[in-house]
Design a protein around this motif. Sequence first.
Motif, PDB file in Angstrom:
ATOM      1  N   TYR A 463      30.010  24.245  65.147  1.00 30.59           N
ATOM      2  CA  TYR A 463      30.805  23.783  64.111  1.00 30.59           C
ATOM      3  C   TYR A 463      30.216  23.251  63.149  1.00 30.59           C
ATOM      4  O   TYR A 463      29.325  22.557  63.483  1.00 30.59           O
ATOM      5  CB  TYR A 463      31.882  22.513  65.010  1.00 30.59           C
ATOM      6  CG  TYR A 463      32.628  23.323  65.954  1.00 30.59           C
ATOM      7  CD1 TYR A 463      34.058  23.861  65.528  1.00 30.59           C
ATOM      8  CD2 TYR A 463      32.345  23.173  67.323  1.00 30.59           C
ATOM      9  CE1 TYR A 463      34.722  24.727  66.609  1.00 30.59           C
ATOM     10  CE2 TYR A 463      33.230  23.760  68.205  1.00 30.59           C
ATOM     11  CZ  TYR A 463      34.431  24.375  67.935  1.00 30.59           C
ATOM     12  OH  TYR A 463      35.026  25.050  68.861  1.00 30.59           O
ATOM     13  N   VAL A 464      30.560  23.069  61.900  1.00 30.98           N
ATOM     14  CA  VAL A 464      29.983  22.429  60.617  1.00 30.98           C
ATOM     15  C   VAL A 464      30.833  21.989  59.643  1.00 30.98           C
ATOM     16  O   VAL A 464      31.892  22.521  59.539  1.00 30.98           O
ATOM     17  CB  VAL A 464      29.109  23.483  60.048  1.00 30.98           C
ATOM     18  CG1 VAL A 464      28.259  22.988  58.786  1.00 30.98           C
ATOM     19  CG2 VAL A 464      27.977  24.043  60.683  1.00 30.98           C
ATOM     20  N   VAL A 465      30.741  20.579  59.654  1.00 29.05           N
ATOM     21  CA  VAL A 465      31.518  19.780  58.505  1.00 29.05           C
ATOM     22  C   VAL A 465      30.793  18.979  57.479  1.00 29.05           C
ATOM     23  O   VAL A 465      29.808  18.610  57.942  1.00 29.05           O
ATOM     24  CB  VAL A 465      32.653  19.040  59.309  1.00 29.05           C
ATOM     25  CG1 VAL A 465      31.655  17.761  60.174  1.00 29.05           C
ATOM     26  CG2 VAL A 465      33.575  18.482  58.411  1.00 29.05           C
ATOM     27  N   TRP A 466      31.330  19.140  56.219  1.00 26.51           N
ATOM     28  CA  TRP A 466      30.489  18.530  55.356  1.00 26.51           C
ATOM     29  C   TRP A 466      31.292  17.028  55.026  1.00 26.51           C
ATOM     30  O   TRP A 466      32.469  16.989  55.037  1.00 26.51           O
ATOM     31  CB  TRP A 466      30.810  19.325  54.060  1.00 26.51           C
ATOM     32  CG  TRP A 466      30.340  18.603  52.783  1.00 26.51           C
ATOM     33  CD1 TRP A 466      28.980  18.140  52.515  1.00 26.51           C
ATOM     34  CD2 TRP A 466      31.037  18.223  51.512  1.00 26.51           C
ATOM     35  NE1 TRP A 466      29.124  17.562  51.183  1.00 26.51           N
ATOM     36  CE2 TRP A 466      30.292  17.527  50.574  1.00 26.51           C
ATOM     37  CE3 TRP A 466      32.450  18.573  51.178  1.00 26.51           C
ATOM     38  CZ2 TRP A 466      30.828  17.194  49.315  1.00 26.51           C
ATOM     39  CZ3 TRP A 466      32.810  18.160  49.892  1.00 26.51           C
ATOM     40  CH2 TRP A 466      31.887  17.441  48.961  1.00 26.51           C
ATOM     41  N   SER A 467      30.312  16.048  54.999  1.00 29.17           N
ATOM     42  CA  SER A 467      31.033  14.836  54.357  1.00 29.17           C
ATOM     43  C   SER A 467      30.592  14.278  53.070  1.00 29.17           C
ATOM     44  O   SER A 467      29.490  14.572  52.722  1.00 29.17           O
ATOM     45  CB  SER A 467      30.217  13.711  55.392  1.00 29.17           C
ATOM     46  OG  SER A 467      30.657  12.275  54.759  1.00 29.17           O
ATOM     47  N   PRO A 468      31.580  14.372  52.058  1.00 25.09           N
ATOM     48  CA  PRO A 468      31.470  13.889  50.890  1.00 25.09           C
ATOM     49  C   PRO A 468      30.873  12.512  50.698  1.00 25.09           C
ATOM     50  O   PRO A 468      30.112  12.159  49.525  1.00 25.09           O
ATOM     51  CB  PRO A 468      32.765  14.089  50.173  1.00 25.09           C
ATOM     52  CG  PRO A 468      33.700  13.774  50.927  1.00 25.09           C
ATOM     53  CD  PRO A 468      33.102  14.404  52.510  1.00 25.09           C
ATOM     54  N   GLU A 469      30.835  11.555  51.521  1.00 21.11           N
ATOM     55  CA  GLU A 469      30.398  10.516  51.522  1.00 21.11           C
ATOM     56  C   GLU A 469      28.959  10.303  52.426  1.00 21.11           C
ATOM     57  O   GLU A 469      29.025  11.263  53.422  1.00 21.11           O
ATOM     58  CB  GLU A 469      31.489   9.298  51.887  1.00 21.11           C
ATOM     59  CG  GLU A 469      32.612   9.355  51.390  1.00 21.11           C
ATOM     60  CD  GLU A 469      32.380   9.029  49.855  1.00 21.11           C
ATOM     61  OE1 GLU A 469      31.637   8.147  49.677  1.00 21.11           O
ATOM     62  OE2 GLU A 469      33.155   9.398  49.014  1.00 21.11           O
ATOM     63  N   PRO A 470      28.106   9.496  51.971  1.00 17.24           N
ATOM     64  CA  PRO A 470      27.037   9.342  52.860  1.00 17.24           C
ATOM     65  C   PRO A 470      27.508   9.045  54.304  1.00 17.24           C
ATOM     66  O   PRO A 470      28.300   8.498  54.511  1.00 17.24           O
ATOM     67  CB  PRO A 470      26.160   8.107  52.160  1.00 17.24           C
ATOM     68  CG  PRO A 470      26.530   8.100  50.654  1.00 17.24           C
ATOM     69  CD  PRO A 470      28.139   8.346  50.890  1.00 17.24           C
ATOM     70  N   LEU A 471      26.516   9.445  55.231  1.00 17.30           N
ATOM     71  CA  LEU A 471      27.006   9.310  56.607  1.00 17.30           C
ATOM     72  C   LEU A 471      26.894   7.676  57.060  1.00 17.30           C
ATOM     73  O   LEU A 471      26.005   7.166  56.383  1.00 17.30           O
ATOM     74  CB  LEU A 471      26.090  10.132  57.504  1.00 17.30           C
ATOM     75  CG  LEU A 471      26.167  11.800  57.417  1.00 17.30           C
ATOM     76  CD1 LEU A 471      25.341  12.375  58.310  1.00 17.30           C
ATOM     77  CD2 LEU A 471      27.468  12.204  57.447  1.00 17.30           C
ATOM     78  N   PRO A 472      27.859   7.167  58.133  1.00 19.14           N
ATOM     79  CA  PRO A 472      27.748   5.759  58.094  1.00 19.14           C
ATOM     80  C   PRO A 472      26.445   5.480  59.045  1.00 19.14           C
ATOM     81  O   PRO A 472      25.619   6.220  59.422  1.00 19.14           O
ATOM     82  CB  PRO A 472      28.649   5.532  59.331  1.00 19.14           C
ATOM     83  CG  PRO A 472      29.082   7.123  59.737  1.00 19.14           C
ATOM     84  CD  PRO A 472      28.569   7.946  58.845  1.00 19.14           C
ATOM     85  N   ARG A 473      25.682   4.274  58.523  1.00 20.76           N
ATOM     86  CA  ARG A 473      24.670   3.674  59.208  1.00 20.76           C
ATOM     87  C   ARG A 473      24.770   2.449  59.724  1.00 20.76           C
ATOM     88  O   ARG A 473      25.847   1.585  59.498  1.00 20.76           O
ATOM     89  CB  ARG A 473      23.684   3.328  58.094  1.00 20.76           C
ATOM     90  CG  ARG A 473      23.149   4.698  57.397  1.00 20.76           C
ATOM     91  CD  ARG A 473      22.182   4.730  56.206  1.00 20.76           C
ATOM     92  NE  ARG A 473      21.842   5.737  55.641  1.00 20.76           N
ATOM     93  CZ  ARG A 473      20.636   6.640  56.168  1.00 20.76           C
ATOM     94  NH1 ARG A 473      20.088   6.148  57.144  1.00 20.76           N
ATOM     95  NH2 ARG A 473      20.530   7.898  55.736  1.00 20.76           N
ATOM     96  N   LEU A 474      24.146   2.169  60.899  1.00 18.65           N
ATOM     97  CA  LEU A 474      23.952   0.812  61.650  1.00 18.65           C
ATOM     98  C   LEU A 474      23.189  -0.238  60.567  1.00 18.65           C
ATOM     99  O   LEU A 474      22.592  -0.095  59.676  1.00 18.65           O
ATOM    100  CB  LEU A 474      23.082   0.964  62.706  1.00 18.65           C
ATOM    101  CG  LEU A 474      23.341   1.937  63.714  1.00 18.65           C
ATOM    102  CD1 LEU A 474      22.559   2.299  64.819  1.00 18.65           C
ATOM    103  CD2 LEU A 474      24.761   1.653  64.491  1.00 18.65           C
ATOM    104  N   ALA A 475      23.296  -1.422  61.081  1.00 21.08           N
ATOM    105  CA  ALA A 475      22.642  -2.841  60.672  1.00 21.08           C
ATOM    106  C   ALA A 475      21.244  -2.337  60.095  1.00 21.08           C
ATOM    107  O   ALA A 475      20.513  -2.832  59.391  1.00 21.08           O
ATOM    108  CB  ALA A 475      23.114  -4.022  61.250  1.00 21.08           C
ATOM    109  N   THR A 476      20.730  -1.667  61.194  1.00 25.46           N
ATOM    110  CA  THR A 476      19.227  -1.341  60.990  1.00 25.46           C
ATOM    111  C   THR A 476      18.885  -0.328  59.818  1.00 25.46           C
ATOM    112  O   THR A 476      17.717  -0.318  59.510  1.00 25.46           O
ATOM    113  CB  THR A 476      18.583  -0.943  62.220  1.00 25.46           C
ATOM    114  OG1 THR A 476      19.260   0.099  62.718  1.00 25.46           O
ATOM    115  CG2 THR A 476      18.807  -2.003  63.496  1.00 25.46           C
ATOM    116  N   GLY A 477      19.820   0.352  59.341  1.00 24.12           N
ATOM    117  CA  GLY A 477      19.376   1.279  58.296  1.00 24.12           C
ATOM    118  C   GLY A 477      19.640   2.653  58.888  1.00 24.12           C
ATOM    119  O   GLY A 477      19.928   3.533  58.258  1.00 24.12           O
TER     120      GLY A 477
END
Length: 499
Positions: A463-477
């Motif tokens: 399965y492949v999906v595109w996220s138009p927004e940057p992927l979420p990150r933790l507080a550490t980056g």
Amino acid sequence: MAQTLPGAIAWWARMRGAQPAVVLGGDILTYAAWKDWSDRVAAMLLAEGLQPGDRVAICATNSLAYVALILGVIRAGGIVSPVNFRCTPREIAELCESTEPAIAFAGPDQAAHMAAAGLSPHPMAVIDALRAGDPAQVAHDPQPDAPVVIIATSGSTAKPKGVVYTNRSMTAYAAIWAVESVSSSPGARVITLAPLNTSAGFVQLLHYATQGCTLYMEPQFDPLRALRLIEAERISCFGAVPAFFEFIAALPEFQAADLSSLRLATAGGSRVSRQLLETYAAKGVTIRQIYGQTEIGGNVTMMPEHLALESPEKCGWGTVFSDIRVVRPDGSDCDPHEPGEIIMRSPGMMQGYWRNPEETAKVIRNGWLHSGDIGTLDEQGLLTFVDRMKDIIISGGLNISAAEVERVASEFPGITEALVIAAPDARFGETPFLVYHGPAEVDVADLIRHCDISLSNYKVPRYVVWSPEPLPRLATGKLSKPAVRERYAGAHERLPRVR
């Protein structure tokens, strides 16, 4: 040759020389013939200049020649370096960059990939030719603590690590389970389905052979053939991922099948459902859940038979020679039912990771192997596996490093960042699900072709999906995989499979 694998096979060659050791496709290899064949292989390797500790790479599908080559390498003092026969040239090259094999062998369908990776493999036909011949004298005396194999294992890093077993650790592992289960006593009949390049296939071969059993080695899993084999050959022991038991139970022939010969049935890799346990219990078979990992030598627990049906979520306790604990981050023991990291120790534990003291020191501390898995112990000391701290996808019993798939996908033009999570799969349990971000959607067919070049088939995302927004990150980056899992939970149900 005290406490060595060749010593164990030599013992059974004397005690049960005419008994089949391995049966594959109707072809029978007895213990006496296995010893003699492996001696000739060892003599050939030594004549070619093999030195103690030299690595021998093998890339081939299961065969009796492969079985003879494994024991021959160990008898000559070499270290077996199995290469997954599904590997691409890039994967082979990365593996051999660390192991630096002195000699290589390849099956007819794998020779081209081995050559493309920069190796000059001997054909397996060379080993086949040594099946018959005069007895060979082998001067090398194998040592108990000498490494015998480097098993590539997918971990949380993008590149696989090499787990090192010794003669002593592998024979100790066999001794542990000889004490724990009389079901695999000498002469017992065992089905083994895993490829010899995996820890499951390699360990099962030498575990059960050290115990003097007969192994029925199947080239691939076919539910009906496995069921017929259990009946016709009166199989004693059968271990597999739960999905394989499910496939057999789904056969129309299952209801009338005679499973009375099965004395030991074990399942690992994913949780065993109560329904599956009850289905087999109605046929007089108790499926016993196990827990372990390659680094501990195999499995370190087995659910007691008398408790398996009432607690299907539990994996058992340690063995007569093995211990398990569940600990907090500070190393203190968790209370009953309190989740923590599973740690364990066993004489079957790996010597360490090949040429990787830093990673070895991370997982083996004060004699305990830190699994990176989360679990709980109840008041009886029974283990329940909760989740993996390491980022591994288990597909059809095969480990897939999400980091490795992410690394390859990120090399594709137009992909800025990528994360791979596990999607449920009815056939394999789990399968890779790729989420990527970039300025625009990429051509998925081209992306899959790119992955096919560098990854084994079972690692390629389904399965492949595109996220138009940057992927979420933790507080550490760092990219947040928990947030991606939550965001795309159930998304596989509405997405088309790309593979």
